[in-house]
Design an enzyme around this catalytic site. Structure first.
Site, mmCIF file in Angstrom:
data_model
loop_
_atom_site.group_PDB
_atom_site.id
_atom_site.type_symbol
_atom_site.label_atom_id
_atom_site.label_comp_id
_atom_site.label_asym_id
_atom_site.label_seq_id
_atom_site.Cartn_x
_atom_site.Cartn_y
_atom_site.Cartn_z
ATOM 1 N N CYS A 86 -0.356 3.522 2.079
ATOM 2 C CA CYS A 86 -0.375 4.078 3.614
ATOM 3 C C CYS A 86 0.809 3.913 4.349
ATOM 4 O O CYS A 86 1.800 4.634 5.228
ATOM 5 C CB CYS A 86 -0.900 2.789 3.957
ATOM 6 S SG CYS A 86 -2.016 1.391 3.633
ATOM 7 N N ASP A 87 2.046 4.043 3.344
ATOM 8 C CA ASP A 87 2.883 3.612 3.049
ATOM 9 C C ASP A 87 4.833 4.139 3.091
ATOM 10 O O ASP A 87 5.842 4.458 3.093
ATOM 11 C CB ASP A 87 4.046 2.273 3.199
ATOM 12 C CG ASP A 87 3.152 1.504 4.693
ATOM 13 O OD1 ASP A 87 2.966 1.670 5.288
ATOM 14 O OD2 ASP A 87 3.199 0.037 4.502
ATOM 15 N N CYS A 122 0.804 -1.410 -0.166
ATOM 16 C CA CYS A 122 -0.203 0.257 -0.221
ATOM 17 C C CYS A 122 1.285 1.262 -0.384
ATOM 18 O O CYS A 122 1.176 1.463 0.560
ATOM 19 C CB CYS A 122 -1.089 0.029 1.608
ATOM 20 S SG CYS A 122 -1.941 1.750 1.258
#
Ligand code: NAP
Length: 314
Positions: A138-139, A135
Site C-alpha cells: 500500500c505505502d 502494508c
C-alpha cells in the site's frame, strides 16, 4: 413473535463484508450485515489507496468504504450495529448471538478481518499513516528514496523489506533478537541485498514527530541502551513498516471451524468446514491481504451462499 431467518448474515463490514453485501443484495437475498464498529475495518486507517483497480485519484480508505457501504445498502443489504459473542453454526439455520440481539440465517459469511499487530510503543497510533505503516504494497511508493525501517524478523518482515528496497534509499531491519525467524531462502536474499542493513537486538521504544514521523527511539534488548534516530534534514521524515504478525478476528470460531494459526481455512469458493458457512477477506488463510482480494472473496462467498440456498452447491 417468530424470529426472522435471513438468507445470509455477513459478520463484518470491511471490504469483504461490503462486497458480499452488494452481491447478496443484488441476488435478491434477504441480507443482514452485522458490524460492531464503523464500516471499513483496517482500510479506514489507510490514508491513500493507489492500487485498487480503477480507483480514482486521491482515493482514501474512508472514501472508498463510503461508496462500498452505499452500494451494498442500495442493493437492499440491511445493517445492524452489534457484536457477535457466540455462534451456533451447525444445522440448516445458523444462530448468531449478539450483545444486543439474537440473529438467525440459513447462511453466514464471516468477514471479521485481521489486524496487523502493533508495536505498542508511544507515538505509534498517532503516526500511523504519517510515517508508520503496516502494508508495504500500500505505502512503499510514498517512501521513494527515503530511509525505511522494517520492524520484525519473520517471513513477512524480510520479504517486505526486499520489496521496500526497490523504493527506499536504504532499508534497515530492526529485530529484537540476533537471528531472523524468516525462512533461510528469504534470509539469504536479504543478506545479499546491498540496500538492506540490520539492527540486531533492538526494539522500537518510541516514535515521535509533529504531524509526521521525525524521530524514533531504539532500545537495545540486551544492554537496555537507548539511541535516537532523527529524520535526515533534507527528507524531514522516514518510514517505519511494522510486520510482527497479525491478529485475525476469529477467536469466536476456534473449535467450531477448521482453522490454522488463528485463521479460518476455506476452499477457493470460500466454503469453510461447515456447509452454509463461508469466510471472506483477511480472516481466512490466504497469501495476499489487500482490498482487492477481500472484495473478490466477498463476491465469491455471496455467490456461493446463493448457490447453496438454491440447493446447487456441492
Ligand atoms: P511471524 O512469523 O509470527 O514473525 C513475527 C516476527 O515479528 C518475529 O520475527 C518476531 O520476533 C517478531 N515480533 C513478534 N512480536 C514482536 C514484538 N512485539 N516486537 C518486536 N518484534 C516482534 O509473522 P509473519 O512474518 O507475519 O508471518 C506469519 C505467518 O505467515 C508465518 O507462518 C509465516 O511463515 C507466513 N508467511 C509466509 C510467507 C512465505 O512463505 N512467503 C510470507 C509471509 C508470511 P521473534 O523471531 O523474536 O519471535
Amino acid at each position: 413473535m417468530e424470529n426472522k431467518i435471513y438468507d445470509v448474515i455477513i459478520i463484518g463490514a470491511g471490504p469483504a463484508g461490503l462486497a458480499a453485501g452488494t452481491y447478496a443484495g443484488r441476488a435478491r437475498l434477504d441480507t443482514l450485515i452485522v458490524e460492531q464498529e464503523k464500516d471499513g475495518g483496517q482500510i479506514v486507517i489507510t490514508a491513500e489507496i493507489e492500487n485498487y483497480p480503477g480507483g480514482v485519484e486521491g482515493e482514501t480508505g474512508p472514501s472508498l468504504v463510503k461508496r462500498m457501504s452505499e452500494q451494498a445498502a442500495g442493493f437492499g443489504a440491511q445493517k445492524v450495529k452489534d457484536t457477535i459473542v457466540d455462534v451456533e453454526l451447525e444445522g440448516d439455520v445458523k444462530h448468531l448471538i449478539g450483545r444486543s440481539a439474537d440473529y438467525y440465517a440459513r447462511t453466514v459469511i464471516i468477514a471479521t478481518g485481521a489486524n496487523p499487530r502493533p508495536i505498542g510503543c508511544p507515538g505509534e497510533r498517532e503516526l500511523t499513516g504519517k510515517g508508520v505503516s503496516y502494508c508495504a504494497t500500500c505505502d512503499a511508493a510514498f517512501f521513494e528514496d527515503f530511509d525505511i525501517y522494517v520492524v520484525g524478523g519473520g517471513d513477512s518482515a524480510v520479504e517486505e523489506a526486499l520489496y521496500l528496497a526497490k523504493f527506499g534509499r536504504r532499508v534497515t531491519i530492526i529485530h529484537r533478537r540476533d537471528a531472523l525467524r524468516a525462512a533461510r531462502s528469504i534470509q539469504e536474499k536479504a543478506f545479499a541485498c546491498d540496500k538492506i542493513e540490520f539492527m540486531w537486538n533492538s526494539r522500537v521504544a518510541e516514535l515521535s514527530g509533529d504531524g509526521i514521523l521525525e524521530r524514533m527511539v531504539i532500545e537495545n534488548t540486551v544492554t537496555g541502551e537507548r539511541t535516537t534516530i532523527e529524520a535526515p534534514e533534507e527528507d524531514g521524515t522516514f518510514g517505519v513498516f511494522v510486520f510482527i504478525g497479525f491478529d485475525p478476528h476469529a477467536q469466536l470460531f476456534e473449535g467450531k471451524l477448521s482453522m490454522e494459526n488463528g485463521y479460518i481455512l476455506t476452499d477457493e469458493d470460500m466454503r469453510t468446514s461447515i456447509p452454509g458457512v463461508f469466510a471472506a477477506g483477511d480472516v481466512r488463510k490466504k497469501s495476499l491481504r489487500q482490498v482487492v482480494t477481500a472484495a473478490a472473496d466477498g463476491a465469491i462467498a455471496a455467490s456461493m451462499a446463493n448457490k447453496y440456498l438454491e440447493g446447487l452447491d456441492g
